[in-house]
Design an enzyme around this catalytic site. Structure first.
Site, PDB file in Angstrom:
ATOM      1  N   HIS A  19      31.976  17.517  56.705  1.00  0.00           N
ATOM      2  CA  HIS A  19      32.913  17.229  57.780  1.00  0.00           C
ATOM      3  C   HIS A  19      34.223  17.984  57.618  1.00  0.00           C
ATOM      4  O   HIS A  19      34.845  18.376  58.609  1.00  0.00           O
ATOM      5  CB  HIS A  19      33.171  15.724  57.846  1.00  0.00           C
TER       6      HIS A  19
ATOM      7  N   HIS B  20      32.888  12.036  67.256  1.00  0.00           N
ATOM      8  CA  HIS B  20      33.047  10.783  66.517  1.00  0.00           C
ATOM      9  C   HIS B  20      31.726  10.034  66.599  1.00  0.00           C
ATOM     10  O   HIS B  20      31.663   8.876  67.019  1.00  0.00           O
ATOM     11  CB  HIS B  20      34.218   9.965  67.070  1.00  0.00           C
TER      12      HIS B  20
ATOM     13  N   HIS C 181      29.117   9.241  64.149  1.00  0.00           N
ATOM     14  CA  HIS C 181      28.717   8.189  63.215  1.00  0.00           C
ATOM     15  C   HIS C 181      29.532   6.902  63.388  1.00  0.00           C
ATOM     16  O   HIS C 181      28.963   5.809  63.415  1.00  0.00           O
ATOM     17  CB  HIS C 181      28.814   8.695  61.771  1.00  0.00           C
TER      18      HIS C 181
ATOM     19  N   ASP D 262      45.478  16.189  67.762  1.00  0.00           N
ATOM     20  CA  ASP D 262      45.310  17.609  67.469  1.00  0.00           C
ATOM     21  C   ASP D 262      46.056  18.471  68.481  1.00  0.00           C
ATOM     22  O   ASP D 262      46.554  19.551  68.140  1.00  0.00           O
ATOM     23  CB  ASP D 262      43.824  17.988  67.479  1.00  0.00           C
TER      24      ASP D 262
ATOM     25  N   GLN E 206      37.535   3.851  61.655  1.00  0.00           N
ATOM     26  CA  GLN E 206      38.955   3.629  61.834  1.00  0.00           C
ATOM     27  C   GLN E 206      39.230   2.664  62.989  1.00  0.00           C
ATOM     28  O   GLN E 206      38.375   2.408  63.821  1.00  0.00           O
ATOM     29  CB  GLN E 206      39.660   4.969  62.117  1.00  0.00           C
TER      30      GLN E 206
ATOM     31  N   ASP F 170      48.009  16.550  62.008  1.00  0.00           N
ATOM     32  CA  ASP F 170      47.429  15.232  62.224  1.00  0.00           C
ATOM     33  C   ASP F 170      46.669  14.791  60.983  1.00  0.00           C
ATOM     34  O   ASP F 170      46.020  15.601  60.324  1.00  0.00           O
ATOM     35  CB  ASP F 170      46.482  15.319  63.431  1.00  0.00           C
TER      36      ASP F 170
END
Length: 742
Positions: A49, A96, A98, A118, A241, A269
């Site tokens: 990743h 995003h 997973h 970003d 998150q 970020d």
């Protein structure tokens, strides 16, 4: 855990996702055995990743340069393209997947938050969002739950943050039953002289963490995203998150304000891998180091371990390096916005990262050796063509019975109500598409979203495209088609394609057949981007989208494309305008039904090659559409894609509350003519007054074309047979998805 922390071993490294030879390499880099915190640092920074270790050798082959490119691909928080008049567009797409598979609401919401950060860390104000979503069989309760959660997460976060969602795509297939794909795209505008960089330099310059406090959510999220989904994945919910869009809105305004002071040296970020990622990447790029005191990091939980603070992916956070002596100015701005702003360290000339906790040095690592393009490993993986590719190539359309005249209506109803084709109204009604009052497409649909750049006559024209069924059938050609269709959508909307961001979603790269799909798709994408002069500005690779139950997802290289419209009078929509306008098909007709929705879901034939595609034809069709739009000769333009010619006609008719009357061409199979998905075709409508211009232009041989029929105020008529009324079609098309979800 205490035993592991005291003496990390190769087995500890394996549990953290590192290979044995990678563990040996870490020992060589450090000149000693790493402690647990250091091993954790390498595990996330060398995960797929963050490091792109299994993909970077092929990503480097993509075209990356043009006169408009203002940032090198992958070196900043997002791509940056000059749109003229001193302005630039920053844009990017990321996955995003997973997190959304485990906790769809927060997984999707934080994906939206991350991609927007970003953009505004570049100094750009976001003005539009898109999303590309893929789910499993919609008959499954699990799929419905995931779809509901993801759509609500995107809507709640984007709506509260105040950025319009202006378009996207939605696709269903059993290959996504375990692994949904959630790809988020954002675009923003910045003055060329006010662009912020993701770098760090200047010995003694202070390092700040700003925004939310750091918690235990998202720890090892990057590692989690670099492994297959299994039954045990639910145990890793802490890797997902939690987002707060209202905090993000404050962070946006504060970030743009501090960038405007001119005192920001660098800003990044905190996405994947959190503090360790931002400190290492900024330091490596600036060829400096940092000393960081983890005791100074604002935290949400007491007694967080050093590795937890470093690896947390808590949302709405930034790392900022500013000029020494300007600390009070930055602090005052963040105080005004009621946000955390804590100096946690300073820049050094060591090119190393030194992290302290309770006065003790808990990690000492070289920044360069952690990062992509630095010392992170890069692999050439084994790859080979899957056996099914040759089986798909054996498909013979003559083995499939053509539709009879009385069957056309049945196929038409099937396609208009199919989840892969029907209206996405159930989805987009949950999004605010008009916040910011810049969206020019809400009440006037076009093939791509058109978003006004305020203060100018310009609009950006943006789209996300990929038919993953085509890519599965032929990864190289399918990826080419994805680029071509993105270009076609922008051209049909009146824009000029400029550049690409991509989100490459594949299975496990250690499976040779999966890696072959990846390699072929990247090569096809590169060839297409070179032919259309649309360089790649960056993007995201998402591997490990597979499970033991379902295998890998369809290979899905999603193309996010930026186009530019200089003059709003060049804007083109897809709706039929007036009764009596002539309808033309620009582009070649063929006997091709391969990989069409008709063949796949109506006929039940799942093994066939990708549809017909040829570069020169595509180029000529797009140039022809540009010319006719520029000269004001056509009333509408809509590309032929999923569902074929019939669905294209139906969508144009329904959008204009009109009907159509056309004749099929007896030189071709009826099903191929109406429902085949061969590429490089556009349906246009032409007023009688402009007919001679269009006929004369197309007669020059610039494009193959067919005069199909006329726009009517009534029904859908094919070969003088009424297939359905416009009202019936709209009822099917508009309500199918909502009825399923109800």
């Amino acid at each position: 855990m205490d035993a592991i922390e005291s003496l990390p071993t190769v087995e500890t490294a394996r549990k953290l996702g590192l290979l044995p030879d990678e563990y040996d390499r870490i020992n060589q880099i450090l000149g000693r055995q790493p402690n647990f915190t250091e091993l954790s640092i390498f595990s996330v920074m060398w995960s797929e990743h963050c490091s792109y270790k299994n993909s970077i050798v092929w990503l480097k082959t993509l075209p990356r340069d043009s006169d408009r490119m203002l940032a090198k691909a992958g070196e900043e928080n997002a791509g940056l393209v000059d749109i003229g008049d001193g302005l630039a567009c920053s844009f990017k797409i990321e996955s995003h997947n997973h997190p959304s598979a485990l906790e769809p609401y927060q997984g999707a919401a934080t994906g939206v938050g991350g991609i927007n950060r970003d953009i505004f860390t570049m100094g750009a104000r976001p003005i539009a969002q898109l999303n590309s979503l893929r789910f499993g069989d919609l008959k499954l309760a699990k799929t419905k739950r995931l779809l509901r959660g993801v759509v609500k997460g995107i809507g709640d976060y984007g709506n509260a943050f105040g950025i319009p969602t202006v378009g996207g795509e939605l696709f269903f297939d059993e290959s996504y039953n375990t692994n949904p794909l959630v790809n988020a795209f954002s675009a923003g505008i910045v003055e060329v002289g006010n662009v912020a960089k993701a770098t760090s330099y200047g010995v003694g310059n202070p390092v700040f963490i700003v925004g939310s406090a750091t918690g235990k959510d998202g720890i090892h999220g990057a590692t989690f995203a670099s492994e297959d989904i299994t039954a045990a994945s639910t145990d890793k919910l802490p890797a997902v998150q939690v987002g707060d869009p209202f905090m993000e809105k404050l962070l946006l305004e504060a970030t743009l304000e501090i960038i405007a002071t001119g005192y920001v040296v660098g800003i990044q970020d905190m996405g994947a891998a959190g503090i360790i990622c931002s400190t290492s990447e900024m330091s490596a790029k600036g060829e400096h180091g940092m000393i960081i005191d983890l005791d100074l990091v604002p935290t949400r939980q007491p007694n967080m371990a050093p590795f937890e603070i470093l690896l947390s992916e808590s949302q709405e956070r930034m790392l900022v390096v500013i000029e020494k002596g300007k600390e009070h100015i930055i602090q005052a701005i963040f105080d005004k916005w009621d946000l955390n702003c804590a100096q946690i360290g300073e820049v050094t000339d060591t090119q190393r990262l030194h992290f302290y906790r309770h006065g003790e040095l808990v990690a000492d690592v070289p920044a360069y050796d952690l990062v992509l393009g630095g010392g992170a490993p890069q692999y050439h993986r084994e790859y080979r063509e899957p056996a099914y590719i040759q089986e798909f190539a054996k498909f013979d359309p003559s083995d499939v019975d053509d539709v009879e005249t009385d069957e056309i209506a049945k196929v038409a109803r099937h396609l208009l109500a199919h989840p892969n084709i029907c209206s996405r109204r159930w989805v987009y009604e949950q999004y605010d598409s008009m916040v910011g009052t810049a969206n020019r497409s809400t009440n006037a649909p076009s093939d791509a979203a058109v978003v006004r750049v305020k203060g100018t006559n310009k609009s950006i024209v943006i789209t996300v495209d990929c038919n993953s069924r085509y890519v599965n059938a032929n990864p190289r050609q399918g990826a080419m088609i994805a680029v071509a269709e993105a270009c076609r959508n922008i051209v049909c909307s009146g824009g000029e394609p400029l550049a690409v961001t991509n989100n490459l979603n594949f299975g496990n790269p250690y499976v040779p057949e999966v890696y072959w799909q990846f390699v072929e798709a990247v090569q096809g994408m590169g060839e297409a981007c070179r032919r259309f002069s649309t360089p790649v500005t960056g993007g995201n690779v998402s591997f490990y989208n597979q499970s033991s139950d379902d295998g890998p997802v369809f290979p899905t290289p999603t193309i996010g494309m930026l186009g530019l419209m200089e003059d709003p009078t060049q804007r083109m929509t897809l709706d039929f305008k007036n009764e009596g306008d002539w309808i033309y098909l620009v582009g070649p007709s063929t006997d091709d039904i391969a990989s069409s929705e008709y063949l796949y879901s109506y006929k039940g034939v799942k093994a066939s090659p990708a549809p017909y595609f040829e570069f020169e034809t595509e180029w000529r069709v797009q140039e022809g559409i540009k010319t006719m739009i520029r000269n004001g000769w056509i009333q509408s333009a809509h590309d032929v894609s999923d569902g074929g010619l019939f669905v294209t006609l139906a969508e144009s008719a329904m959008a204009g509350n009109k009907g159509f009357a056309i004749d099929t061409n007896d030189r071709y199979r009826t099903d191929a003519f109406l429902f085949g998905e061969s590429q490089s075709r556009v349906v246009v409508s032409v007023s009688p007054e402009k007919l001679h211009y269009v006929e004369a232009y197309l007669d020059e041989g610039y494009n193959v074309f067919t005069r199909l029929g006329i726009v009517t105020n009534g029904d859908f008529v094919i070969d003088e047979n009424v297939v359905m009324t416009t009202a019936q079609a709209k009822d099917l098309y508009d309500n199918a998805l909502g009825n399923i979800m109800a």
